[in-house]
Design a protein around this motif. Structure first.
Motif, PDB file in Angstrom:
ATOM      1  N   GLU A 194       0.837  -1.200   0.000  1.00 42.17           N
ATOM      2  CA  GLU A 194       0.000   0.000   0.000  1.00 42.17           C
ATOM      3  C   GLU A 194       0.873   1.251   0.000  1.00 42.17           C
ATOM      4  O   GLU A 194       0.596   2.229  -0.689  1.00 42.17           O
ATOM      5  CB  GLU A 194      -0.911  -0.033   1.222  1.00 42.17           C
ATOM      6  CG  GLU A 194      -2.251   0.624   0.997  1.00 42.17           C
ATOM      7  CD  GLU A 194      -2.311   1.979   1.643  1.00 42.17           C
ATOM      8  OE1 GLU A 194      -2.753   2.919   0.976  1.00 42.17           O
ATOM      9  OE2 GLU A 194      -1.881   2.114   2.811  1.00 42.17           O
ATOM     10  N   ILE A 195       1.962   1.207   0.776  1.00 42.13           N
ATOM     11  CA  ILE A 195       2.832   2.383   0.855  1.00 42.13           C
ATOM     12  C   ILE A 195       3.617   2.562  -0.447  1.00 42.13           C
ATOM     13  O   ILE A 195       3.726   3.659  -0.974  1.00 42.13           O
ATOM     14  CB  ILE A 195       3.796   2.259   2.054  1.00 42.13           C
ATOM     15  CG1 ILE A 195       3.009   2.273   3.358  1.00 42.13           C
ATOM     16  CG2 ILE A 195       4.812   3.394   2.039  1.00 42.13           C
ATOM     17  CD1 ILE A 195       3.827   1.973   4.579  1.00 42.13           C
ATOM     18  N   LEU A 196       4.168   1.491  -0.980  1.00 43.60           N
ATOM     19  CA  LEU A 196       5.076   1.630  -2.120  1.00 43.60           C
ATOM     20  C   LEU A 196       4.335   1.606  -3.463  1.00 43.60           C
ATOM     21  O   LEU A 196       4.815   2.161  -4.439  1.00 43.60           O
ATOM     22  CB  LEU A 196       6.139   0.539  -2.086  1.00 43.60           C
ATOM     23  CG  LEU A 196       7.098   0.619  -0.889  1.00 43.60           C
ATOM     24  CD1 LEU A 196       8.100  -0.511  -0.944  1.00 43.60           C
ATOM     25  CD2 LEU A 196       7.834   1.949  -0.864  1.00 43.60           C
ATOM     26  N   SER A 197       3.214   0.967  -3.505  1.00 43.29           N
ATOM     27  CA  SER A 197       2.385   0.818  -4.706  1.00 43.29           C
ATOM     28  C   SER A 197       3.175   0.580  -6.003  1.00 43.29           C
ATOM     29  O   SER A 197       3.093   1.339  -6.947  1.00 43.29           O
ATOM     30  CB  SER A 197       1.399   1.975  -4.873  1.00 43.29           C
ATOM     31  OG  SER A 197       2.052   3.203  -4.967  1.00 43.29           O
TER      32      SER A 197
END
Lengths: 243, 271
Positions: B199-202
């Motif tokens: 979710e953070i790095l996508s």
């Protein structure tokens, strides 16, 4: 000794516009500095390496006081690149230069009575107030990564993705984040108090609208991770869940 | 024309060198011509993991400075015929890498090999930006911990701005390789979960390598984990990652989730 310039090389002078943050101190200055210290303590390094302009238009201050203020700001690592809205008599060579948009500011306001050279002035038709510079909006379809800084001086910024922790988005208008807002978002930086910040997931380090700030600690814990909108009411930032 | 892959990370010690060796060996075992290049000049380690440290005569810096031919510096692996190593110098530092020299070497390797896998130094300094500059594909290696994920996010930003592809207006293909993953600890909340990292790095997930003693053991005997024990859990994860690099659409299974038992096959691909 007279040197002869054999290579007359022209010096490059280029026009360039930068987005600077303007600080508007309030009287009494010492109380205002305490508030500034509070803000700086909550977001360490906020003023580091940022061009800061001192806006003195609402401040009645003497030259010695101004010199003192600039020195006090310097000890807080706030480096003033220019002074806005100051009378010409206030500035000295040892103070930061005046920023006046090319217009002179004098001690005495003289409302120039122009001769009828401007035909438009003779006909005060209800025109649209100032050909509003087309507020362009910026759409970013990638996440804003840690360490990146996105500046858009005019108009809205829409980000389809997340704003990572350690990054910042600065917009003249509103900021829309269709993802998580983990970094810093500053809307309405050009003096637009109606700007808003919208995000799908609030986890911001700092939010600001028209110069009013909230840091992560000030945010209501129950709103963390929620879809929210952020707006300004008077001088307070309001945060509320949307949907 | 081969594909140039850079294996990179923001934080050190996340498993770049191990992953470079393991993926290189996995790709070469299927018959592809592979060269692994150690860009970590000054702290070379890839030769150790590949078990070739005693065979290093010439290195990347020698080639760049014209003291040796590329063919002299390439070391052929003793176990897999199509696997080669271009070692880094232990005695010189990253300032000996010049942009022009790096470009020349990469172009030459690209013409001779199917895969050029560059083991980048950690961080955002000169060595790392030079290693990523000519890449076609980037593999971002991340551990499931906050500092590693944050630094990876910064590196992805650099991949999108400081590479030739970015300067030409193209986007670099980026993959996430999550290493040292321990599902029990992630479940307890001691580690970030896969979903949180994604979710953070996508960026798309290339594979999840489980935390395992097999990796350490393989490194210490000087063998890529995919060669040392092809049936160990990390080796299988690397083999699958290599197949995904080849373009196969293989679902990623989170280690610890019993395959088939709960029918929990996650087809994970972030946007």
């Amino acid at each position: 000794m007279n040197d002869v310039l054999t290579q007359p090389r022209p010096i490059r002078l280029k026009g360039r516009s930068f987005l600077a943050l303007a600080l508007s101190p309030e009287m009494p200055v010492d109380d205002w500095l305490v508030q500034l210290d509070n803000l700086a303590a909550r977001s360490a390094g906020f003023f580091l390496r940022k061009p800061i302009v001192l806006d003195l238009s609402s401040l009645d201050i003497g030259q010695d006081e101004l010199r003192d203020l600039v020195a006090k700001l310097a000890t807080r690592k706030v480096r003033i690149m220019g002074i806005e809205g100051a009378k010409a008599s206030l500035l000295a060579p040892d103070l930061p230069p005046a920023l006046t948009d090319g217009k002179g500011t004098s001690d005495v306001e003289i409302t120039a009575v122009e001769e009828s050279s401007a035909p438009a002035a003779a006909n005060p038709a209800p025109t649209v107030s100032a050909p509003s510079r087309s507020s362009s909006s910026l759409i970013v379809s990638q996440p804003v990564r840690s360490g990146q800084s996105l500046h858009h001086a005019e108009g809205d910024v829409t980000i389809v993705g997340s704003v990572a922790s350690g990054s910042e988005v600065v917009a003249g208008g509103s900021i829309h984040v269709y993802g998580a807002l983990r970094g810093r978002a500053m809307a309405g930086t050009m003096g637009n108090s109606t700007a808003r910040i919208f995000c799908r997931k609030l986890e911001a380090e700092l939010i600001a609208i028209d110069g009013f700030y909230l840091t992560a600690e000030d945010l209501e814990p129950s709103l963390r991770g929620k879809a929210v909108q952020i707006w300004l009411e008077g001088e307070t930032i309001k945060v509320a869940a949307v949907i | 024309m081969g594909k140039v892959i850079v294996v990179t990370s923001g934080k050190g010690g996340v498993g770049k060198t191990t992953s470079t060796a393991a993926l290189g060996a996995a790709l070469a075992q299927n018959g592809a011509k592979v060269v692994v290049v150690d860009f970590d000049v000054g702290l070379r380690n890839l030769d150790l993991v590949m078990g070739a440290e005693r065979r290093v005569v010439y290195d990347l810096v020698n080639v760049i400075q014209g003291e040796a031919k590329l063919t002299q510096a390439l070391i052929r692996d003793k176990r897999v015929e199509t696997l080669f190593l271009l070692p880094a110098s232990q005695t010189r530092d990253k300032d000996n890498l010049t942009p022009e020299g790096v470009e020349k070497v990469i172009t030459a390797l690209k013409n001779a090999f199917d895969w050029v896998i560059c083991d980048s130094p950690a961080g955002i300094e000169r060595g790392a930006t030079l290693a990523m500059r000519h890449a076609d594909v980037a593999i971002v290696v991340t551990n499931p911990e906050v500092s590693s994920v944050r630094d990876s996010d910064r590196i992805i930003g650099l991949l999108d701005s400081k590479t030739l592809k970015a300067e030409n207006g193209e986007t670099m293909e980026k993959h996430l390789l999550l290493t040292r993953y321990d599902s029990a600890r992630a479940e307890r909340g001691d580690m970030l979960k896969v979903d949180d990292v994604l979710e953070i790095l996508s960026i798309p997930l290339l594979g999840i390598i489980p935390e395992s003693m097999d990796v350490l053991r393989a490194s210490n005997v000087g063998s890529p984990v995919t060669l040392a024990d092809g049936r160990s859990a990390p080796a299988i994860a690397y083999f699958e990652a290599a197949r995904r690099l080849n373009g196969e659409a293989l679902p990623v299974v989170i280690p610890g989730d019993k395959r088939g038992l709960f029918g929990k096959l996650f087809g994970r691909r972030a946007a």
